[in-house]
Design a protein around this motif. Structure first.
Motif, PDB file in Angstrom:
ATOM      1  N   LEU A 242       0.821  -1.210   0.000  1.00  0.00           N
ATOM      2  CA  LEU A 242       0.000   0.000   0.000  1.00  0.00           C
ATOM      3  C   LEU A 242       0.855   1.260   0.000  1.00  0.00           C
ATOM      4  O   LEU A 242       0.581   2.205  -0.756  1.00  0.00           O
ATOM      5  N   ASP A 243       1.889   1.298   0.813  1.00  0.00           N
ATOM      6  CA  ASP A 243       2.768   2.476   0.860  1.00  0.00           C
ATOM      7  C   ASP A 243       3.379   2.741  -0.518  1.00  0.00           C
ATOM      8  O   ASP A 243       3.370   3.868  -1.004  1.00  0.00           O
ATOM      9  N   GLY A 244       3.913   1.713  -1.156  1.00  0.00           N
ATOM     10  CA  GLY A 244       4.531   1.873  -2.472  1.00  0.00           C
ATOM     11  C   GLY A 244       3.529   2.280  -3.536  1.00  0.00           C
ATOM     12  O   GLY A 244       3.827   3.102  -4.412  1.00  0.00           O
ATOM     13  N   TRP A 245       2.319   1.711  -3.495  1.00  0.00           N
ATOM     14  CA  TRP A 245       1.290   2.057  -4.488  1.00  0.00           C
ATOM     15  C   TRP A 245       0.885   3.527  -4.367  1.00  0.00           C
ATOM     16  O   TRP A 245       0.729   4.224  -5.365  1.00  0.00           O
ATOM     17  N   ILE A 246       0.733   3.985  -3.119  1.00  0.00           N
ATOM     18  CA  ILE A 246       0.359   5.392  -2.915  1.00  0.00           C
ATOM     19  C   ILE A 246       1.484   6.301  -3.394  1.00  0.00           C
ATOM     20  O   ILE A 246       1.245   7.295  -4.095  1.00  0.00           O
ATOM     21  N   ARG A 247       2.718   5.985  -3.041  1.00  0.00           N
ATOM     22  CA  ARG A 247       3.849   6.830  -3.454  1.00  0.00           C
ATOM     23  C   ARG A 247       3.997   6.870  -4.972  1.00  0.00           C
ATOM     24  O   ARG A 247       4.250   7.923  -5.560  1.00  0.00           O
ATOM     25  N   GLN A 248       3.840   5.730  -5.625  1.00  0.00           N
ATOM     26  CA  GLN A 248       3.942   5.702  -7.086  1.00  0.00           C
ATOM     27  C   GLN A 248       2.792   6.507  -7.704  1.00  0.00           C
ATOM     28  O   GLN A 248       3.002   7.259  -8.660  1.00  0.00           O
ATOM     29  N   SER A 249       1.609   6.362  -7.164  1.00  0.00           N
ATOM     30  CA  SER A 249       0.467   7.121  -7.659  1.00  0.00           C
ATOM     31  C   SER A 249       0.702   8.624  -7.494  1.00  0.00           C
ATOM     32  O   SER A 249       0.420   9.414  -8.402  1.00  0.00           O
ATOM     33  N   LEU A 250       1.240   9.028  -6.350  1.00  0.00           N
ATOM     34  CA  LEU A 250       1.528  10.453  -6.122  1.00  0.00           C
ATOM     35  C   LEU A 250       2.530  10.984  -7.146  1.00  0.00           C
ATOM     36  O   LEU A 250       2.404  12.125  -7.611  1.00  0.00           O
ATOM     37  N   ASP A 251       3.512  10.179  -7.516  1.00  0.00           N
ATOM     38  CA  ASP A 251       4.480  10.611  -8.540  1.00  0.00           C
ATOM     39  C   ASP A 251       3.796  10.807  -9.889  1.00  0.00           C
ATOM     40  O   ASP A 251       4.057  11.783 -10.593  1.00  0.00           O
TER      41      ASP A 251
ATOM     42  N   ILE B 111      -5.099  10.108   0.598  1.00  0.00           N
ATOM     43  CA  ILE B 111      -5.281   8.858  -0.145  1.00  0.00           C
ATOM     44  C   ILE B 111      -5.355   7.680   0.828  1.00  0.00           C
ATOM     45  O   ILE B 111      -6.261   6.844   0.752  1.00  0.00           O
ATOM     46  N   HIS B 112      -4.403   7.612   1.752  1.00  0.00           N
ATOM     47  CA  HIS B 112      -4.351   6.494   2.707  1.00  0.00           C
ATOM     48  C   HIS B 112      -5.651   6.397   3.508  1.00  0.00           C
ATOM     49  O   HIS B 112      -6.218   5.311   3.675  1.00  0.00           O
ATOM     50  N   ARG B 113      -6.131   7.532   4.004  1.00  0.00           N
ATOM     51  CA  ARG B 113      -7.369   7.552   4.807  1.00  0.00           C
ATOM     52  C   ARG B 113      -8.534   6.972   4.001  1.00  0.00           C
ATOM     53  O   ARG B 113      -9.295   6.144   4.503  1.00  0.00           O
ATOM     54  N   ASN B 114      -8.662   7.376   2.747  1.00  0.00           N
ATOM     55  CA  ASN B 114      -9.772   6.907   1.914  1.00  0.00           C
ATOM     56  C   ASN B 114      -9.612   5.450   1.507  1.00  0.00           C
ATOM     57  O   ASN B 114     -10.598   4.708   1.446  1.00  0.00           O
ATOM     58  N   VAL B 115      -8.386   5.010   1.246  1.00  0.00           N
ATOM     59  CA  VAL B 115      -8.158   3.595   0.908  1.00  0.00           C
ATOM     60  C   VAL B 115      -8.568   2.703   2.066  1.00  0.00           C
ATOM     61  O   VAL B 115      -9.277   1.703   1.884  1.00  0.00           O
ATOM     62  N   ILE B 116      -8.161   3.071   3.272  1.00  0.00           N
ATOM     63  CA  ILE B 116      -8.489   2.247   4.445  1.00  0.00           C
ATOM     64  C   ILE B 116     -10.004   2.209   4.653  1.00  0.00           C
ATOM     65  O   ILE B 116     -10.578   1.147   4.931  1.00  0.00           O
ATOM     66  N   ARG B 117     -10.674   3.332   4.475  1.00  0.00           N
ATOM     67  CA  ARG B 117     -12.124   3.363   4.653  1.00  0.00           C
ATOM     68  C   ARG B 117     -12.841   2.570   3.553  1.00  0.00           C
ATOM     69  O   ARG B 117     -13.789   1.832   3.821  1.00  0.00           O
ATOM     70  N   GLU B 118     -12.395   2.684   2.314  1.00  0.00           N
ATOM     71  CA  GLU B 118     -13.104   2.066   1.190  1.00  0.00           C
ATOM     72  C   GLU B 118     -12.845   0.564   1.055  1.00  0.00           C
ATOM     73  O   GLU B 118     -13.754  -0.196   0.751  1.00  0.00           O
TER      74      GLU B 118
ATOM     75  N   ALA C 217     -26.819  -2.004  -9.987  1.00  0.00           N
ATOM     76  CA  ALA C 217     -26.934  -1.465 -11.346  1.00  0.00           C
ATOM     77  C   ALA C 217     -26.014  -2.201 -12.321  1.00  0.00           C
ATOM     78  O   ALA C 217     -25.994  -1.882 -13.502  1.00  0.00           O
ATOM     79  N   GLY C 218     -25.242  -3.154 -11.837  1.00  0.00           N
ATOM     80  CA  GLY C 218     -24.374  -3.954 -12.701  1.00  0.00           C
ATOM     81  C   GLY C 218     -22.945  -3.444 -12.822  1.00  0.00           C
ATOM     82  O   GLY C 218     -22.167  -3.961 -13.623  1.00  0.00           O
ATOM     83  N   THR C 219     -22.593  -2.449 -12.037  1.00  0.00           N
ATOM     84  CA  THR C 219     -21.220  -1.931 -12.074  1.00  0.00           C
ATOM     85  C   THR C 219     -20.664  -1.859 -10.653  1.00  0.00           C
ATOM     86  O   THR C 219     -20.647  -0.799 -10.027  1.00  0.00           O
ATOM     87  N   PRO C 220     -20.222  -2.996 -10.119  1.00  0.00           N
ATOM     88  CA  PRO C 220     -19.729  -3.003  -8.737  1.00  0.00           C
ATOM     89  C   PRO C 220     -18.469  -2.149  -8.578  1.00  0.00           C
ATOM     90  O   PRO C 220     -17.688  -1.988  -9.508  1.00  0.00           O
ATOM     91  N   SER C 221     -18.299  -1.615  -7.376  1.00  0.00           N
ATOM     92  CA  SER C 221     -17.106  -0.838  -7.038  1.00  0.00           C
ATOM     93  C   SER C 221     -15.950  -1.798  -6.824  1.00  0.00           C
ATOM     94  O   SER C 221     -16.105  -2.831  -6.171  1.00  0.00           O
ATOM     95  N   LYS C 222     -14.774  -1.434  -7.364  1.00  0.00           N
ATOM     96  CA  LYS C 222     -13.636  -2.357  -7.352  1.00  0.00           C
ATOM     97  C   LYS C 222     -12.355  -1.673  -6.886  1.00  0.00           C
ATOM     98  O   LYS C 222     -12.146  -0.488  -7.114  1.00  0.00           O
ATOM     99  N   GLY C 223     -11.489  -2.475  -6.293  1.00  0.00           N
ATOM    100  CA  GLY C 223     -10.124  -2.042  -5.988  1.00  0.00           C
ATOM    101  C   GLY C 223      -9.976  -1.237  -4.719  1.00  0.00           C
ATOM    102  O   GLY C 223     -10.896  -1.131  -3.905  1.00  0.00           O
ATOM    103  N   LEU C 224      -8.802  -0.657  -4.562  1.00  0.00           N
ATOM    104  CA  LEU C 224      -8.441   0.060  -3.336  1.00  0.00           C
ATOM    105  C   LEU C 224      -9.380   1.208  -3.010  1.00  0.00           C
ATOM    106  O   LEU C 224      -9.721   1.436  -1.858  1.00  0.00           O
ATOM    107  N   LEU C 225      -9.778   1.983  -4.026  1.00  0.00           N
ATOM    108  CA  LEU C 225     -10.644   3.132  -3.781  1.00  0.00           C
ATOM    109  C   LEU C 225     -12.052   2.929  -4.320  1.00  0.00           C
ATOM    110  O   LEU C 225     -12.789   3.888  -4.525  1.00  0.00           O
TER     111      LEU C 225
ATOM    112  N   PRO D 139      -3.364  -1.564  -8.538  1.00  0.00           N
ATOM    113  CA  PRO D 139      -3.478  -0.631  -7.408  1.00  0.00           C
ATOM    114  C   PRO D 139      -3.126   0.817  -7.753  1.00  0.00           C
ATOM    115  O   PRO D 139      -3.839   1.740  -7.349  1.00  0.00           O
ATOM    116  N   VAL D 140      -2.045   1.022  -8.504  1.00  0.00           N
ATOM    117  CA  VAL D 140      -1.627   2.390  -8.843  1.00  0.00           C
ATOM    118  C   VAL D 140      -2.635   3.028  -9.793  1.00  0.00           C
ATOM    119  O   VAL D 140      -3.010   4.195  -9.632  1.00  0.00           O
ATOM    120  N   ALA D 141      -3.099   2.277 -10.790  1.00  0.00           N
ATOM    121  CA  ALA D 141      -4.083   2.809 -11.733  1.00  0.00           C
ATOM    122  C   ALA D 141      -5.391   3.136 -11.016  1.00  0.00           C
ATOM    123  O   ALA D 141      -6.017   4.175 -11.291  1.00  0.00           O
TER     124      ALA D 141
END
Length: 195
Positions: free
Chosen positions: A93-102, A116-123, A140-148, A170-172
């Motif tokens: 998670l730390d690396g994914w957030i840092r790469q995303s921030l870059d 980002i971290h706060r929302n990832v943990i909540r979601e 509706a046929g479109t489930p929420s997926k992934g970290l966020l 995760p980064v995407a």
């Protein structure tokens, strides 16, 4: 009125003149000794080794001929033209957030690590494979997926170049969600509940 047409050497102060003479003598001496050393490793019969010479009693002390100290040179700037190796991110998670921030910095997408971290943990609790099969998006046929917890249409609309075109990456996922949040709320930092 002084004659300003004097040659440059006549306008030198005594100190500058002595400095010029001492410098010239040093250059000549270094050149001569280098020439002798290069020509032959042995000492010519008419020349005595410096260590064998006797000090002259009338010679001026070395301190009297000392040149003024030169100012310190400024530090060289970093060589910015050399390519920098790409950063290495941990596969967590730390690396994914840092790469995303870059990636976000390159695309001027606002957001902070903490937001980002706060929302990832909540979601998703930090699970990149999380999927919500029970909310209104899933109905509706479109489930929420992934970290966020991004739905496919949102991911497709807000995908950011430089990341995989894969909602489960995760980064995407983080970067697309932050891009969406920036357009809708100003920044992921402003999101404090389901979005």
């Amino acid at each position: 009125m002084p004659d300003l047409r004097l040659p440059p050497f006549r306008r030198l102060s005594l100190r500058n003149g002595v400095t010029l003479v001492v410098t010239a003598i040093g250059v000549i001496a270094v050149g001569a000794s280098a020439g002798v050393a290069m020509a032959d490793d042995s000492v010519p019969s008419g020349v005595a080794m410096v260590a064998e010479q006797r000090p002259v009693a009338d010679a001026a002390p070395i301190d009297a001929l000392a040149l003024p100290a030169l100012p310190a040179l400024p530090a060289l700037p970093p060589l910015g033209f050399l390519p920098q190796p790409p950063p290495v991110y941990e596969n967590n998670l730390d690396g994914w957030i840092r790469q995303s921030l870059d990636v976000m910095r390159v695309h001027n997408i606002p957001g902070s690590y903490d937001g980002i971290h706060r929302n990832v943990i909540r979601e998703s609790g930090g699970d990149p494979h999380a999927i919500n099969l029970s909310d209104s998006n899933a109905a509706a046929g479109t489930p929420s997926k992934g970290l966020l917890q991004v739905i496919d249409p949102t991911f497709n609309a807000f995908h950011v170049d430089g990341t995989a075109f894969d909602i489960w990456d995760p980064v995407a996922n983080i970067t697309a969600a932050c891009n969406y949040a920036a357009h809708r709320y100003g920044s992921m930092d402003n999101v404090n509940s389901a979005y």
